[in-house]
Design a protein around this motif. Structure first.
Motif: not given
Length: 562
Positions: A491-499, A503-508
């Motif tokens: 997954l890309k980081i953006g896809e992880l962020e959506d998922t 629970q977690l923000n982008r920086n985390q």
């Protein structure tokens, strides 16, 4: 059975009750109802309730439109009484007759309707007489295993099974000379042969497969594996119809196949040990318990249903007389197959009578798993569900540390169950003597000075805290979240962020991804906004809890080792 046969039945002699019920009939509104007569006839060792035929001789077919959905009627009766009735429809000149066949109550157990044990008295249903009630509760189940199987002899027994039994007995009783006794002497000494005749205990424990299949086919065990609990077709199925001294090893090998009995790595400090999905001692004890206590007069097999996250063991016949789910751990019961159970004890295959269930509970709870579940049992079968999930690793370590220490006394099932209740904040119905013992050995303490509530010793809560962290670098919950998100591919980081936005923000997420790459858990491909993150190849075949367990174990080896 046909309508002509039903008409010939006599109400008292043939245990049958005729009701016209032309348009309807009460299901449970009063004693003279479907449930009332089901209870009364079951208390008379079974019989028939027939709707659509008059009760006066000669019995005339009048037809009934009551309970047109006979399948639902069977389900409702089972739901309300735990009794499996069978229904049949017959027709005479388009007039419908519904016959309900009611099985006997279990030996020694009267049945109740609205808390009243019923019996038939003429046209009425009355409270059971004291004489009948006493005669039922004083019934003793005959020892089926002691009964002679007239058709077989010593030549029908399996030599390998006999040798296994001799070796087990010799080892358990510390009697090496037993190995050198003749087969006839061994069978006679263990009461498996009486007057040169073999009984059913001998057949079940030692009989050749083809002989068992011919004379007691219901003694076989069926093992089935399904990848999902909701799945109806099985993925794999085996029938085990061997002498018990051989069958028990075959059953365990099926359950313990690679991939079907997985390991859960548990770490404490620098040490890592495994808990299996299915503990061998638990499975053997549960299976032998089922085989020894089942009702061999019922022509159904013992069934094992294995799934990735639980195993169910179902055997015909309800609990033995006097045993209920509520008193399972406290009552002393008499096994149905007393002779066979005695031999299993003497050969060390099972615990002393009445202690097998204790052992199952002790091990399951000590491993941090859910309590063994007998809730699907009824009067006609015992069903045991064992879950695989290690719900509380800290509790397992807490118990293990004490049991393996030099401290005394060691804990039994009552102590472990009491600890579980205190851990869960349940303080009702605790035995004062057990609570006092746990307090004296320092495993619990009062929550405060002025309370009767207790908590576990501090090191349990320290273990919980330790379990939630991996060194100073990670939280277990964060690792679990990232791992599960990537278990099906990159997954890309953006896809992880959506998922993971809840629970977690982008920086985390970015921080965790970089650290997990450093620690050889993840790898990345591509650059800038096209960068994709995925698990290392060594993890790609793992899923769910197993994936999380492996990743956490690898990280703890690195960061929790001092």
């Amino acid at each position: 059975m046909q309508i002509s046969d039903l008409k010939l039945l006599k109400e008292s002699e043939d245990k049958v009750e005729f009701k016209e019920a032309k348009s309807s009939y009460s299901y449970n509104g009063k004693r003279r109802s479907i449930l009332g007569y089901t209870v009364a006839l079951a208390n008379e060792n079974g019989g028939h309730l027939v709707l659509g035929i008059g009760d006066n001789h000669p019995h005339e077919v009048v037809g009934s439109n009551a309970f047109l959905d006979k399948g639902k009627l069977e389900q409702d009766i089972y739901r309300d009484l735990g009794i499996r009735v069978k229904t049949q429809e017959f027709f005479e000149s388009s007039k419908r007759v519904l016959a309900i066949t009611i099985p006997s109550r279990p030996i020694g157990k009267p049945l109740y309707f609205d808390d009243v044990p019923l019996m038939r008295v003429g046209e009425e249903l009355k409270r059971m007489s004291d004489e009948m009630y006493l005669s039922i509760i004083q019934e003793q189940e005959p020892d089926f295993s002691e009964k002679i199987c007239e058709a077989i002899n010593v030549n029908d027994l399996d030599k390998d099974a006999i040798e296994k039994m001799k070796a087990s007995y010799s080892r358990k009783q510390r009697n090496p000379s037993f190995l050198h006794l003749s087969t006839d002497q061994v069978l006679s000494d263990l009461k498996l042969m009486v007057d040169n005749k073999i009984n059913y205990a001998g057949l079940i424990l030692l009989g050749k497969s083809d002989v068992i299949k011919k004379y007691l086919p219901q003694s076989k065990t069926i093992w089935e594996y399904r990848s999902k609990i909701s799945q109806i077709p099985f993925d794999s199925r085996e029938e085990i119809i061997d002498p018990l001294f051989i069958a028990i090893d075959k059953i365990w090998k099926l359950i313990n196949q690679p991939g079907l009995n997985k390991k859960h790595p548990i770490q404490q400090g620098a040490y890592i040990f495994d808990i299996m999905d299915f503990n061998e001692e638990v499975i053997r004890e549960a299976m032998l318990n089922a085989i020894a206590h089942r009702d061999y007069t019922i022509t159904s097999e013992s069934v094992i249903k294995q799934f990735p996250n639980q195993i169910s063991i179902i055997n015909p016949g309800g609990f033995p007389k006097g045993v209920t789910i509520e008193n399972l751990l406290t009552v002393s019961s008499t096994p149905r197959s007393r002779l066979m159970t005695e031999i299993l004890e003497k050969t060390g295959l099972v615990e002393r009578s009445g202690q097998g269930v204790d052992k199952i509970f002790s091990i399951m709870l000590s491993e941090g798993k859910a309590e063994p579940d007998y809730s699907a049992s009824d009067m006609f079968q015992v069903s045991l569900d064992l879950k695989t999930e290690v719900q509380d690793k800290a509790f397992h370590i807490f118990i293990k540390n004490y049991q393996e220490s030099d401290k005394e006394p060691k804990m039994g099932v009552e102590q472990i169950i009491t600890l579980c209740k205190i851990r869960n904040g349940i303080f009702q119905h605790l035995k004062p003597s057990i609570v006092s013992q746990l307090e004296n050995i320092g495993l619990i303490k009062k929550a405060s000075r002025h309370t009767n509530k207790y908590v576990l010793r501090d090191d349990y809560y320290e273990l919980i805290e330790e379990e939630s962290k991996i060194g100073k670098r990670y939280l277990v919950s964060e690792i679990s979240t990232i791992s599960l998100s990537l278990q099906n591919g990159s997954l890309k980081i953006g896809e992880l962020e959506d998922t993971l936005s809840s629970q977690l923000n982008r920086n985390q997420i970015k921080y965790l991804l970089n650290k997990l790459i450093e620690d050889d858990i993840l790898t990345k491909a591509g650059s800038a906004s096209g960068t994709r993150y995925q698990l290392l190849d060594s993890y790609t075949d793992l899923r769910g809890d197993l994936l999380i367990a492996h990743i956490i174990a690898d990280l703890k080896r690195k960061y929790n080792t001092n």
